[in-house]
Design an enzyme around this catalytic site. Structure first.
Site, PDB file in Angstrom:
ATOM      1  N   PRO A   1      28.946  -0.681 -10.851  1.00  0.00           N
ATOM      2  CA  PRO A   1      27.754  -1.544 -10.842  1.00  0.00           C
ATOM      3  C   PRO A   1      26.566  -0.860 -11.516  1.00  0.00           C
ATOM      4  O   PRO A   1      25.570  -1.507 -11.826  1.00  0.00           O
ATOM      5  CB  PRO A   1      27.498  -1.792  -9.354  1.00  0.00           C
TER       6      PRO A   1
ATOM      7  N   ARG B   1      41.338 -12.212 -25.041  1.00  0.00           N
ATOM      8  CA  ARG B   1      41.288 -13.502 -25.760  1.00  0.00           C
ATOM      9  C   ARG B   1      40.673 -13.370 -27.148  1.00  0.00           C
ATOM     10  O   ARG B   1      40.736 -14.289 -27.939  1.00  0.00           O
ATOM     11  CB  ARG B   1      40.586 -14.580 -24.914  1.00  0.00           C
TER      12      ARG B   1
ATOM     13  N   GLU C   1      32.729   4.441  -2.046  1.00  0.00           N
ATOM     14  CA  GLU C   1      31.369   4.650  -2.583  1.00  0.00           C
ATOM     15  C   GLU C   1      31.380   4.839  -4.096  1.00  0.00           C
ATOM     16  O   GLU C   1      30.347   5.073  -4.718  1.00  0.00           O
ATOM     17  CB  GLU C   1      30.713   5.874  -1.928  1.00  0.00           C
TER      18      GLU C   1
ATOM     19  N   ASP D   1      32.232 -20.233 -29.048  1.00  0.00           N
ATOM     20  CA  ASP D   1      31.968 -20.048 -27.621  1.00  0.00           C
ATOM     21  C   ASP D   1      30.536 -19.589 -27.376  1.00  0.00           C
ATOM     22  O   ASP D   1      29.912 -18.992 -28.251  1.00  0.00           O
ATOM     23  CB  ASP D   1      32.890 -18.951 -27.052  1.00  0.00           C
TER      24      ASP D   1
HETATM   25  N1  SAM Z   1      28.234   2.944  -4.119  1.00  0.00           N
HETATM   26  C1  SAM Z   1      28.319   2.292  -5.368  1.00  0.00           C
HETATM   27  C2  SAM Z   1      26.926   1.951  -5.862  1.00  0.00           C
HETATM   28  O1  SAM Z   1      26.073   1.645  -5.038  1.00  0.00           O
HETATM   29  O2  SAM Z   1      26.694   1.933  -7.073  1.00  0.00           O
HETATM   30  C3  SAM Z   1      29.140   1.029  -5.262  1.00  0.00           C
HETATM   31  C4  SAM Z   1      30.601   1.285  -5.145  1.00  0.00           C
HETATM   32  S1  SAM Z   1      31.557  -0.168  -5.096  1.00  0.00           S
HETATM   33  C5  SAM Z   1      31.564  -0.555  -3.379  1.00  0.00           C
HETATM   34  C6  SAM Z   1      33.169   0.374  -5.370  1.00  0.00           C
HETATM   35  C7  SAM Z   1      33.709   0.213  -6.778  1.00  0.00           C
HETATM   36  O3  SAM Z   1      33.736  -1.162  -7.120  1.00  0.00           O
HETATM   37  C8  SAM Z   1      32.911   0.872  -7.872  1.00  0.00           C
HETATM   38  O4  SAM Z   1      33.250   2.234  -8.011  1.00  0.00           O
HETATM   39  C9  SAM Z   1      33.328   0.067  -9.092  1.00  0.00           C
HETATM   40  O5  SAM Z   1      34.517   0.534  -9.672  1.00  0.00           O
HETATM   41  C10 SAM Z   1      33.547  -1.309  -8.502  1.00  0.00           C
HETATM   42  N2  SAM Z   1      32.416  -2.231  -8.719  1.00  0.00           N
HETATM   43  C11 SAM Z   1      31.624  -2.754  -7.766  1.00  0.00           C
HETATM   44  N3  SAM Z   1      30.700  -3.584  -8.294  1.00  0.00           N
HETATM   45  C12 SAM Z   1      30.920  -3.605  -9.615  1.00  0.00           C
HETATM   46  C13 SAM Z   1      30.279  -4.254 -10.708  1.00  0.00           C
HETATM   47  N4  SAM Z   1      29.239  -5.060 -10.520  1.00  0.00           N
HETATM   48  N5  SAM Z   1      30.760  -4.038 -11.958  1.00  0.00           N
HETATM   49  C14 SAM Z   1      31.808  -3.210 -12.153  1.00  0.00           C
HETATM   50  N6  SAM Z   1      32.446  -2.553 -11.158  1.00  0.00           N
HETATM   51  C15 SAM Z   1      32.012  -2.733  -9.904  1.00  0.00           C
END
Ligand code: SAM
Length: 229
Positions: free
Chosen positions: A57, A122, A84, A137
Site C-alpha cells: 500500500p 490483457r 505487517e 479503453d
Molecule cells: N502494515 C502495512 C502498511 O501499513 O503499509 C500493511 C500491510 S498489509 C496488511 C499486508 C500486505 O498486503 C502488504 O504487504 C501488501 O503486499 C498487501 N497490500 C495491502 N494493501 C495493498 C495495496 N493497497 N496495494 C498493494 N498491496 C497491498
C-alpha cells in the site's frame, strides 16, 4: 504466457518453515523476514530480463501506463506480503518496484498481484480477441472512454444517441471524442487537466463547457429526477 505461483515457505531452512518474525521496536503483528524473500527472488530471477515487483500500500499507484510498461517486460516476479508486510530491506535490497493498487489496505498482496496481472496480461499481443478494443479503453488515451451502447436502440424509454445509428463514421468518431471529454470533465477532471489535448479536443471541450453552462431540457429533467429521488 506462463504464470507460476510459489510459496515463500519453500525458501525457509527451519523445521516449521517460518517466514515471519516480531517487529524490532515492538508493536502489533508480524513482519516478513528478509531471507525467504531474497532467496526466492534469487532462485527465480533470470538475470536482467526479470523485473521484481513488491505489492505494497506504500508503493507508487498502479496505473494503465505502468501496466503498458510491464506488458513489454519478459519476466515479472511479484512478491505478495502478509501480516505487517515486508522487512523494509526487501524492496530496497531487491531493487524492486513497489506498487499499490489503491489507497486502502488489503490483508495480503495476492489480490493486488492478480489485479496487476490482469491489467498487464490483457495488453500482451494476442491475449484480447480484438486488440483495438484496448486502445480506446479508459486511461489509455488519457481520458475516460466514451459511453458505449448495444441493441436494442430503445430500452425502457432510453434511446441510443441517434448519431451512433447514422452510419456516418466521421460523425461517430467526433461524437465519441466529445463524449469522452465530457465524461472525463464530469467524473475525472484531474485526468483532463493532465491530458494532452489536440486543437480539435479543445474545440470539443469548449462545446461541452458551453452546453453544460446552458443545459438542455433533457439534462435538466434528469437532474430534477435525481433531486426528487
Ligand atoms: N502494515 C502495512 C502498511 O501499513 O503499509 C500493511 C500491510 S498489509 C496488511 C499486508 C500486505 O498486503 C502488504 O504487504 C501488501 O503486499 C498487501 N497490500 C495491502 N494493501 C495493498 C495495496 N493497497 N496495494 C498493494 N498491496 C497491498
Amino acid at each position: 504466457m506462463e504464470i507460476r505461483v510459489h510459496d515463500l515457505r519453500s525458501w525457509t531452512h527451519d523445521r516449521h518453515h517460518v517466514v515471519d518474525d516480531m517487529p524490532y521496536g515492538g508493536g502489533a503483528g508480524m513482519v516478513l523476514k528478509p531471507e525467504p524473500a531474497f532467496e526466492s527472488v534469487e532462485a527465480l530471477c533470470r538475470g536482467p530480463e526479470s523485473r521484481v515487483i513488491v505489492l505494497s500500500p506504500q508503493g507508487i499507484p498502479f496505473t494503465q501506463e505502468i501496466a503498458g510498461e510491464l506488458a513489454r517486460e519478459a519476466h515479472l516476479i511479484l512478491l505478495c506480503g502478509r501480516y505487517e508486510g515486508f522487512d523494509d530491506r526487501i524492496p530496497r535490497g531487491l531493487g524492486a518496484l513497489e506498487l499499490s493498487i489503491g489507497d486502502y489496505v488489503l490483508t495480503g498482496g495476492e489480490l493486488a498481484a492478480l489485479v496487476v496481472l490482469d491489467a498487464v496480461v490483457r495488453l500482451v499481443p494476442g491475449v484480447l480477441g480484438d486488440a483495438a478494443s484496448a486502445q480506446t479503453d479508459s486511461f489509455v488515451t488519457g481520458l475516460l472512454e466514451y459511453p458505449q451502447y448495444t441493441r436494442p436502440p430503445t430500452y425502457r424509454g432510453m434511446a441510443v444517441p441517434p448519431v451512433l445509428l447514422s452510419g456516418d463514421h466521421q460523425a461517430i468518431a467526433r461524437w465519441r471524442r466529445k463524449e469522452a471529454i465530457r465524461r472525463t470533465l464530469e467524473r475525472r477532471p484531474d485526468l483532463l487537466a493532465r491530458a494532452v489535448l489536440s486543437e480539435l479536443d479543445r474545440e470539443l471541450l469548449a462545446e461541452v463547457e458551453e452546453e453544460d453552462a446552458s443545459p438542455s431540457e433533457a439534462s435538466m429533467k434528469n437532474e430534477k429526477l435525481t433531486t426528487d429521488n
